[in-house]
Motif scaffolding. Structure first.
Motif: not given
Ligand code: MG
Ligand code: ATP
Length: 349
Positions: A14-16, A117-119, A155-157, A200-202
């Motif tokens: 996970d990203r902290p 999407d993240e951008i 799923a996003d990954q 979207g996603k949490m």
């Molecule tokens: Mg993320």
């Protein structure tokens, strides 16, 4: 004669960037607790990746390393059998990233739908940081350094894991070797838990999360404000459970499936208030999360122990990553001192 075979490897992490939430729990964390007994499991706290969109805020990352580790231990990750480590303290990963960057085109990186999407979501004012744009390559380094076979992710990954697999194939083909192992994503039944806003996603970045460390009042208030069926206006109206975040959460967390199925039928028939369903969800979540909160408080009493766990895990991870890096450099023939360069009489002739 012993016939023991090496266990297959799991790499996850996970990203902290904040404490862990229900999306992490059902998308990946819950599985990790079961998987640690059957696989050799590494959990990466991806601080270097978190800096790719938080460069000006290292204090946030620093603080959340501790928060995330407390969450791991509280849900039942056992540091005696799972290796938990900090990404930036394994510089071999950065070196692998450098070499892999040469095996991916900018055009291919631009195609990654997750990064796209993240951008968009992050609205980088001053332009997209190159580190962020390239994070799938650094993720490929994290995965391949441990020769991971399976990656439990949301799923996003999936597109990011696919990109890692492509890099592996490209590396092995280019250097005519079998050094790197192709990873596969392991998806849970809830690989994209929606946020409390139903959209979207949490996610930590979207402010729509219920955190594992939220107290009873916070859980209650967040559930109260949750999105349900917008056409369910009066109690007597028939309600829809599809796409209704409250029911999606109940599916994920309510162990009494019989009572849940009766609740769903009643809601669909009409005559059941949103408040009643939300009260049930609040109870279910408090029941699930309060033992985690208690464990968390226990672990938080001894932060020296937490740091010792991270230090030991990081040392172990570094050893494994260094071994892979050495194999990678051998395959690329750039281990100049262990494989000295010889005079080639035909060179430049
Ligand atoms: Mg993320
Ligand atoms: P950020 O907003 O900082 O990116 P995040 O909430 O997306 O944070 P990550 O640290 O990026 O969390 O994700 C860690 C892991 O949890 C990844 O495997 C990701 O796929 C999974 N995950 C995150 N959110 C969800 C979700 N809502 N449902 C299922 N899995 C999720």
């Amino acid at each position: 004669m012993s016939t023991t075979t090496a266990k297959e490897v799991i790499l996850t992490g996970d990203r902290p960037t904040g404490p862990l939430h229900l999306g992490h729990y059902v998308g990946s964390l819950r599985q990790r607790v079961e998987l640690q007994n059957r696989y050799e499991q590494f959990i990466i706290i991806a601080d270097a990746q978190a800096l790719t969109d938080n460069a000006s805020n290292p204090e946030k990352i620093r603080q959340n390393i501790l928060e995330v580790t407390l969450d791991y231990l509280a849900i039942g990750i056992d540091p005696k059998i799972t290796t938990i480590f900090i990404q930036s303290l394994v510089p071999e990963l950065a070196e692998l990233t450098m070499y892999y960057l040469n095996l991916v085109s900018v055009a291919r990186l631009q195609l990654n739908p997750t990064v796209k999407d993240e951008i968009k979501q992050r609205q980088f004012g001053g332009g997209v940081p190159a580190g962020f744009f390239c994070y799938p390559v650094s993720q490929a380094a994290d995965i391949t350094a441990f020769k991971a076979n399976f990656i439990p992710v949301g799923a996003d990954q999936i597109p990011v894991i696919e990109q890692s697999a492509e890099i592996v194939r490209n590396f092995n083909r280019t250097y005519n070797c079998t050094v790197l192992v192709e990873p596969k994503a392991l998806l849970s039944n809830f690989s994209r838990l929606p946020g409390t806003d139903g959209k979207g996603k949490m996610s930590k970045s979207s402010g729509n999360a219920i955190y594992l460390c939220d107290n009873a009042d916070t859980i209650k208030n967040k559930v109260k404000s949750m999105y349900t069926d917008p056409t369910h206006l009066k109690v007597s109206d028939p309600g829809r459970i599809e796409g209704n975040a409250v029911f999606i959460y109940l599916d994920a967390f309510d162990d009494d499936k019989k009572a849940l199925s009766e609740l769903k039928e009643h809601y669909q028939r009409g005559g059941l208030a949103d408040t009643t369903v939300k009260n049930r969800l609040t109870d279910v979540l408090i029941h699930k999360l309060s033992p985690i909160a208690t464990q968390r408080k226990e672990y938080a009493k001894d932060l020296a122990q937490i740091m010792a766990i991270l230090k030991k895990g990081t040392e172990e991870a570094k050893e494994v990553a260094a071994k892979t890096l050495c194999e990678v450099k051998n395959a690329m023939q750039i281990n100049y001192f262990s494989h000295p360069i010889k005079i080639d009489p035909t060179f430049n002739s």
